[in-house]
Design an enzyme around this catalytic site. Sequence first.
Site, PDB file in Angstrom:
ATOM      1  CD  GLU A   1      -4.700  10.037   6.512  1.00 23.25           C
ATOM      2  OE1 GLU A   1      -5.049  11.239   6.603  1.00 23.25           O
ATOM      3  OE2 GLU A   1      -4.598   9.301   7.495  1.00 23.25           O
TER       4      GLU A   1
ATOM      5  CE1 TYR B   1      -6.847   9.859  -1.345  1.00 22.87           C
ATOM      6  CE2 TYR B   1      -7.008  10.135   1.026  1.00 22.87           C
ATOM      7  CZ  TYR B   1      -7.059   9.320  -0.093  1.00 22.87           C
ATOM      8  OH  TYR B   1      -7.329   7.982   0.045  1.00 22.87           O
TER       9      TYR B   1
ATOM     10  NE  ARG C   1      -8.531  11.869   9.438  1.00 22.54           N
ATOM     11  CZ  ARG C   1      -8.686  10.570   9.398  1.00 22.54           C
ATOM     12  NH1 ARG C   1      -9.410  10.020   8.448  1.00 22.54           N
ATOM     13  NH2 ARG C   1      -8.117   9.796  10.292  1.00 22.54           N
TER      14      ARG C   1
ATOM     15  CG  HIS D   1      -3.117   6.826   1.368  1.00 25.30           C
ATOM     16  ND1 HIS D   1      -3.371   6.255   2.585  1.00 25.30           N
ATOM     17  CD2 HIS D   1      -4.253   7.463   1.014  1.00 25.30           C
ATOM     18  CE1 HIS D   1      -4.603   6.538   2.953  1.00 25.30           C
ATOM     19  NE2 HIS D   1      -5.168   7.276   2.022  1.00 25.30           N
TER      20      HIS D   1
ATOM     21  CD  GLN E   1      -6.608 -11.323   7.026  1.00 26.47           C
ATOM     22  OE1 GLN E   1      -6.038 -11.382   8.107  1.00 26.47           O
ATOM     23  NE2 GLN E   1      -7.122 -12.384   6.462  1.00 26.47           N
TER      24      GLN E   1
END
Length: 685
Positions: free
Chosen positions: A179, A181, A229, A267, A354
């Site tokens: 992701e 990082y 991961r 991201h 949300q």
Amino acid sequence: MSIYNGPMNKNAAKSHFSLLMSPLNLGYTVLKNRAIMGSMHTGLEESWNGYEKLAKFYQERAKGGVALIVTGGISPTFSGRLSLFSSQLSLFFQIAKHRKVVRAVHAYETKMCLQILHAGRYAYHPFAVAPSAIKSPISPFSPKALTGKQIKKLIKAYANTARLAKRAGYDGVEVMGSEGYLINEFICSNTNKRKDEWGGSFENRIRFSLEIIRAIRRVVGENFIIIYRLSMLDLHKEGSDWSEIVSHAKQVEKAGATLINTGIGWHEVRIPTIAAVVPEAAFTWVTKKLKQSIDIPLITSNRINSPELAESCLQNGDADLVSMARPFLADSQFVEKAKNNQSQLINKCIACNQGCLDRVFKQQRATCMVNPRAAYECEYPLTKAESSKTIIIVGLGVAGLSCAYYAAKRGHRVIAYDAANLGGQFNLAAEIPGKEIYRETVRYYDEQMSVLNVDVHRNRKVVFEDLRDSDADAIVFATGVSPRKPDIPGIDHSSVIDYETAIKNKSAIKDRVAIIGAGGIGFDVAEMLISDDEKNTREDKWYELWGVDKQYKNRGGLLNDKVNHEARRTVYLLQRKDEKPGKNLARTTGWIRRLTLRKAGVKMLSDLSYEKIDDFGLHIMHQGENETLDVDNIIVCAGQQSETALYNQLNDIGQPVFVIGGAKKAAELDAETAIREGMELAYRF
Ligand SMILES: Cc1cc2nc3c(=O)[nH]c(=O)nc-3n(C[C@H](O)[C@H](O)[C@H](O)COP(=O)(O)O)c2cc1C
């Protein structure tokens, strides 16, 4: 039998995981042992008494039968914190709070791993570090480049956190390597420009991840789980290519990992990876592709939200285990219900973000739109009310349904009415491409109304005389909203329709359309107008539209060119305000919606006034110039008004009335608030 306690060398791991490798004909009993609750940072990690609440949150999921829970990301160092006050585990005294959580989970047969996440250049504070001093496009802070000495210290810090996790009782750790990082930043050349042994060649760039796994394995011994991961699809041009992914995974296995989990996208990349527009199980193909080359079990992830889908991933051999994150927010008893063949009773994650991610971005505690108890289990325990009352609910949109559900759960007698069928505005939402899944929430509540013996009256419009003499303890108005009609000359022209009529009769809408109002509903209607494709066709085109290459020919898994959407209609999306259309859409999905419309050539205009509507179309004054938009239809999405006449009448004669949802506040229609208000009110009875 536990599936996670075996030694970790390759052959032993294989026999240890023999249950996982057994033929997949056991239906949901197999899923029970193969469902992992994916890592989710909830915000409780940093809040006062947060770990007490986390313990309850995780325990409810453990009780619901999940095999393994991975915590939200916890930093191994100060610099690696996501924000200045985010969680870190590096000192002995910090393990006490973790013990509470682990004990709560171990009361059931569930394993638990702590995720170690160093934010790298995504850290939202001035102490961010990274392989090279290159700022990310999504953080205002420039990271400092790590020195060689600092890198070695950092590897020890990861191992230290794993050691402390073991002391706290965790069964393992997950090393967050995807992701975008820190670890991912070492691996890809766009963020790693180092000239030393940690940069340059691919072998040098993956050294950091491998050294971390080795260091952890050294301090935790053989029987501790290490999940890595791995970013299997970076989704940017300088991401890893497929041969590098395979080589990295093989070395991760050799370095001592027990399991490899799937990470998708960075991201900062503008390709959706978890939102509702992403097809269900959209990325399991990449896990499957890697599976041929790796011996240790692989976990697949993203947009897997039902037992049937999870089972089919396992049956197809896409992966050995399935990670689901948000589905366990939506329903803590997911696995238990699956095991009991009660899939229809599962509250399905609708990938709206949300209640979870959007709230986290606003520094609020994560919860779930369709399950507002998620992460609020302490505040809203599953207990009965002291005495059973009679509650009447008028209006069965999601606010009313939520209130009916929780009131009945708490032992009250609930009688509910709707002038139509169940679902209210959710039925409209479900007509919007990519939001079909909203129907699942209505379906879920419908099932629950029967299970909880709620006395539901459909297609029954309640009038004053029905309730004037009622002796119910409470009458709840969840009567929702109706579209607002703006004051524009010619607003009654035959070309003008409100959004509700438009959504219900979309095939009658002609080719050139102007939408008045660029809020959430204006965007919904625009999305509906540009696509008439069936769900399956749209999903087939999805990869092409966003540039994802399932053949994996290029770095990052990207196609050479993204295609634009062939819009079915010419669409203008208009707003009076002088600001970017869609500026106030949700943080994690607003960009997807703006980009989708732009790709389809929707003309978005702001800073204008509506002059009049006639046979020539819509006349506007745009930035000081008169313009006529030659359109066939004008769809009004200019807000809503509450339906409260009956509430006011009954209030006046002293009946115990309450109002929730859109009927209470129509201005910014918000399902997350509506469903939460329904629950909160039910807990007051
Ligand atoms: C509120 C929230 C917080 C998350 N935090 C983390 C995290 O700390 N570490 C991580 O690896 N993934 C995190 N994720 C991503 C999930 O692990 C998962 O990859 C993603 O939600 C897609 O899976 P799903 O469709 O099953 O939810 C988070 C997701 C959500 C919704």
